[in-house]
Design an enzyme around this catalytic site. Structure first.
Site, PDB file in Angstrom:
ATOM      1  N   TYR A  37       0.822  -1.201   0.000  1.00  0.00           N
ATOM      2  CA  TYR A  37       0.000   0.000   0.000  1.00  0.00           C
ATOM      3  C   TYR A  37       0.860   1.256   0.000  1.00  0.00           C
ATOM      4  O   TYR A  37       2.070   1.182   0.207  1.00  0.00           O
ATOM      5  CB  TYR A  37      -0.947   0.003   1.215  1.00  0.00           C
ATOM      6  CG  TYR A  37      -0.275   0.328   2.528  1.00  0.00           C
ATOM      7  CD1 TYR A  37       0.534  -0.603   3.176  1.00  0.00           C
ATOM      8  CD2 TYR A  37      -0.421   1.582   3.124  1.00  0.00           C
ATOM      9  CE1 TYR A  37       1.158  -0.292   4.375  1.00  0.00           C
ATOM     10  CE2 TYR A  37       0.196   1.894   4.333  1.00  0.00           C
ATOM     11  CZ  TYR A  37       0.989   0.949   4.942  1.00  0.00           C
ATOM     12  OH  TYR A  37       1.623   1.257   6.119  1.00  0.00           O
ATOM     13  N   ARG A  67       8.124   3.865  -4.900  1.00  0.00           N
ATOM     14  CA  ARG A  67       8.181   2.889  -3.798  1.00  0.00           C
ATOM     15  C   ARG A  67       7.143   1.789  -3.984  1.00  0.00           C
ATOM     16  O   ARG A  67       7.405   0.615  -3.716  1.00  0.00           O
ATOM     17  CB  ARG A  67       8.002   3.584  -2.450  1.00  0.00           C
ATOM     18  CG  ARG A  67       8.271   2.652  -1.277  1.00  0.00           C
ATOM     19  CD  ARG A  67       8.271   3.384   0.041  1.00  0.00           C
ATOM     20  NE  ARG A  67       6.995   4.006   0.313  1.00  0.00           N
ATOM     21  CZ  ARG A  67       6.795   4.923   1.261  1.00  0.00           C
ATOM     22  NH1 ARG A  67       7.784   5.311   2.027  1.00  0.00           N
ATOM     23  NH2 ARG A  67       5.596   5.435   1.455  1.00  0.00           N
ATOM     24  N   ARG A  74      -8.494 -19.877  -1.168  1.00  0.00           N
ATOM     25  CA  ARG A  74      -7.395 -19.750  -0.210  1.00  0.00           C
ATOM     26  C   ARG A  74      -6.358 -20.869  -0.361  1.00  0.00           C
ATOM     27  O   ARG A  74      -6.681 -22.050  -0.254  1.00  0.00           O
ATOM     28  CB  ARG A  74      -7.948 -19.750   1.215  1.00  0.00           C
ATOM     29  CG  ARG A  74      -6.865 -19.448   2.254  1.00  0.00           C
ATOM     30  CD  ARG A  74      -7.426 -19.347   3.662  1.00  0.00           C
ATOM     31  NE  ARG A  74      -6.371 -18.980   4.591  1.00  0.00           N
ATOM     32  CZ  ARG A  74      -5.503 -19.834   5.118  1.00  0.00           C
ATOM     33  NH1 ARG A  74      -5.579 -21.122   4.832  1.00  0.00           N
ATOM     34  NH2 ARG A  74      -4.557 -19.414   5.937  1.00  0.00           N
ATOM     35  N   HIS A 131      -1.837 -20.916   0.310  1.00  0.00           N
ATOM     36  CA  HIS A 131      -0.690 -20.040   0.572  1.00  0.00           C
ATOM     37  C   HIS A 131       0.087 -19.678  -0.698  1.00  0.00           C
ATOM     38  O   HIS A 131       0.494 -18.542  -0.881  1.00  0.00           O
ATOM     39  CB  HIS A 131       0.264 -20.682   1.584  1.00  0.00           C
ATOM     40  CG  HIS A 131      -0.233 -20.615   2.998  1.00  0.00           C
ATOM     41  ND1 HIS A 131      -1.369 -21.259   3.415  1.00  0.00           N
ATOM     42  CD2 HIS A 131       0.249 -19.971   4.077  1.00  0.00           C
ATOM     43  CE1 HIS A 131      -1.564 -21.022   4.701  1.00  0.00           C
ATOM     44  NE2 HIS A 131      -0.593 -20.229   5.126  1.00  0.00           N
ATOM     45  N   LYS A 157       6.503  -1.896   1.707  1.00  0.00           N
ATOM     46  CA  LYS A 157       5.348  -1.314   2.398  1.00  0.00           C
ATOM     47  C   LYS A 157       4.203  -2.329   2.328  1.00  0.00           C
ATOM     48  O   LYS A 157       3.251  -2.194   1.553  1.00  0.00           O
ATOM     49  CB  LYS A 157       4.970   0.042   1.793  1.00  0.00           C
ATOM     50  CG  LYS A 157       4.154   0.895   2.761  1.00  0.00           C
ATOM     51  CD  LYS A 157       4.281   2.358   2.439  1.00  0.00           C
ATOM     52  CE  LYS A 157       3.364   3.236   3.253  1.00  0.00           C
ATOM     53  NZ  LYS A 157       3.501   3.162   4.700  1.00  0.00           N
ATOM     54  N   GLU A 159      12.945   2.645  13.557  1.00  0.00           N
ATOM     55  CA  GLU A 159      12.003   3.692  13.124  1.00  0.00           C
ATOM     56  C   GLU A 159      10.829   3.676  14.098  1.00  0.00           C
ATOM     57  O   GLU A 159      10.948   3.155  15.201  1.00  0.00           O
ATOM     58  CB  GLU A 159      11.579   3.472  11.675  1.00  0.00           C
ATOM     59  CG  GLU A 159      10.935   2.121  11.411  1.00  0.00           C
ATOM     60  CD  GLU A 159      10.453   1.942   9.984  1.00  0.00           C
ATOM     61  OE1 GLU A 159      10.175   2.926   9.289  1.00  0.00           O
ATOM     62  OE2 GLU A 159      10.335   0.771   9.559  1.00  0.00           O
TER      63      GLU A 159
HETATM   64  N1  PDD Z   1       3.241   5.291   7.167  1.00  0.00           N
HETATM   65  N2  PDD Z   1       7.931   3.942   8.460  1.00  0.00           N
HETATM   66  C1  PDD Z   1       6.775   3.262   8.542  1.00  0.00           C
HETATM   67  C2  PDD Z   1       6.767   1.956   9.249  1.00  0.00           C
HETATM   68  C3  PDD Z   1       5.611   3.794   7.958  1.00  0.00           C
HETATM   69  O1  PDD Z   1       4.462   3.107   8.022  1.00  0.00           O
HETATM   70  C4  PDD Z   1       5.667   5.063   7.316  1.00  0.00           C
HETATM   71  C5  PDD Z   1       4.471   5.689   6.667  1.00  0.00           C
HETATM   72  C6  PDD Z   1       6.896   5.740   7.267  1.00  0.00           C
HETATM   73  C7  PDD Z   1       7.053   7.071   6.590  1.00  0.00           C
HETATM   74  O2  PDD Z   1       6.909   6.975   5.198  1.00  0.00           O
HETATM   75  P1  PDD Z   1       6.456   8.229   4.320  1.00  0.00           P
HETATM   76  O3  PDD Z   1       7.377   9.333   4.675  1.00  0.00           O
HETATM   77  O4  PDD Z   1       6.651   7.762   2.927  1.00  0.00           O
HETATM   78  O5  PDD Z   1       5.019   8.529   4.656  1.00  0.00           O
HETATM   79  C8  PDD Z   1       8.005   5.146   7.854  1.00  0.00           C
HETATM   80  C9  PDD Z   1       2.013   5.706   6.528  1.00  0.00           C
HETATM   81  C10 PDD Z   1       1.788   7.172   6.646  1.00  0.00           C
HETATM   82  C11 PDD Z   1       0.882   4.855   7.072  1.00  0.00           C
HETATM   83  O6  PDD Z   1       1.096   3.652   7.194  1.00  0.00           O
HETATM   84  O7  PDD Z   1      -0.203   5.373   7.340  1.00  0.00           O
END
Ligand code: PDD
Length: 291
Positions: free
Chosen positions: A35, A54, A103, A105, A149, A181
């Site tokens: 996402y 990304r 379903r 895997h 992501k 992070e």
């Molecule tokens: N989250 N690290 C994680 C784990 C994140 O989920 C996000 C963003 C970031 C920052 O990424 P960016 O600068 O590209 O928004 C770092 C979004 C906002 C969310 O999951 O809602």
């Protein structure tokens, strides 16, 4: 926040009420998808190209064929704002999964990806941006591929909930002593005029705002070190801040109940916030004018 009526589903515009997804959907059953959350200011995307880059990197990493070019998807997303007459501050949530299939895997054969995107209002969090937020620290128990992501957000969800239950805005994650992070944002420590953050390895999501923060630091001649820092360094930091598309450049003024320095946002964080506002072409509702 209400969802604007027109959404993108399978590369077409449709009314949100007509969206129907079967239960046997890979995103629902396996978290088998990716996402993006893309920021909008005054009806215009901020860092759209970076988010799309990304998204395609994530898709490649988990072998999902999005069956659309970056250019075409970019056009669709621009049209999405137009069709909804979106002129405010907001965000688009875009999700792509490996599709709908019985379903199992292993990957289904010849099943197209499911992709949808919708728009919501998202006013800037001016009060928090001005005064800062508090955070907790908690172990990073995620997998090794946090640069993707992915929809698998359970560790992030649990960490954020822990923060919320302690009256805090974010959870700062650490692997051993090393801070990686936050649950949904990147994190930075400022000491002696230098910014420190975790390197953009597989252990973190390489934030689109982080990319810009690095560029702002360079333009402002503020040293930016990607070597990471330890949990214990937090408590004697000069400044702490986090970044994300929804949080922007957000000052952190207390961690684990301990105040950072004087408990107010520091001068480097402020400079970066100003650089952000300029970069995102924010005209009204600036942090400085909200006092
Ligand atoms: N989250 N690290 C994680 C784990 C994140 O989920 C996000 C963003 C970031 C920052 O990424 P960016 O600068 O590209 O928004 C770092 C979004 C906002 C969310 O999951 O809602």
């Amino acid at each position: 926040m209400a969802v604007y009526p027109i959404v993108i589903a399978q590369q077409k515009f449709t009314h949100q009420d007509s969206l129907r997804y079967p239960f046997e959907e890979r995103g629902l059953q396996f978290g088998d998808g990716i996402y993006e959350v893309i920021r909008i200011y005054g009806g215009k995307y901020y860092l759209l190209t970076e988010h799309l880059d990304r998204l395609f990197r994530s898709a490649e990493a988990i072998k999902i064929d999005l069956a659309i070019s970056k250019e075409k998807l970019s056009q669709l997303l621009l049209k999405l704002l137009e069709k909804n007459n979106m002129e405010k501050d907001g965000k688009v949530y875009l999700q792509a999964t490996r599709g709908s299939a019985p379903r199992d895997h292993a990957f289904p054969k010849d099943v197209p990806a499911n992709m949808y995107a919708y728009v919501q209002d998202l006013p800037r969090q001016l009060d928090k941006l001005k005064h800062g937020v508090s955070a907790i620290t908690t172990p990073d128990v995620r997998w090794e591929n946090c640069y993707i992501k992915s929809l698998n957000l359970l560790p992030n969800v649990l960490a954020k909930q822990e923060a919320k239950e302690q009256g805090c805005y974010e959870a700062i994650l650490h692997r051993g002593e090393l801070v990686t992070e936050c649950s949904s944002s990147n994190i930075y420590l400022v000491k002696d005029g230098e910014i420190h953050t975790h390197p953009a390895t597989n252990r973190i999501l390489y934030g689109c705002v982080r990319l810009r923060v690095e560029a702002f630091a360079k333009a402002l001649s503020i040293p930016f070190y990607e070597e990471g820092f330890h949990k214990e360094n937090i408590y004697d930091a000069d400044e702490m801040f986090l970044s994300s598309s929804t949080s922007e450049v957000m000052p952190i003024v207390s961690v684990d109940g301990k105040q950072i320095k004087d408990g107010i946002p520091g001068p480097i964080t402020r400079k970066l916030q100003q650089a952000y506002e300029k970069d995102a072409e924010i005209i009204d509702n600036k942090i400085a004018s909200s006092t």
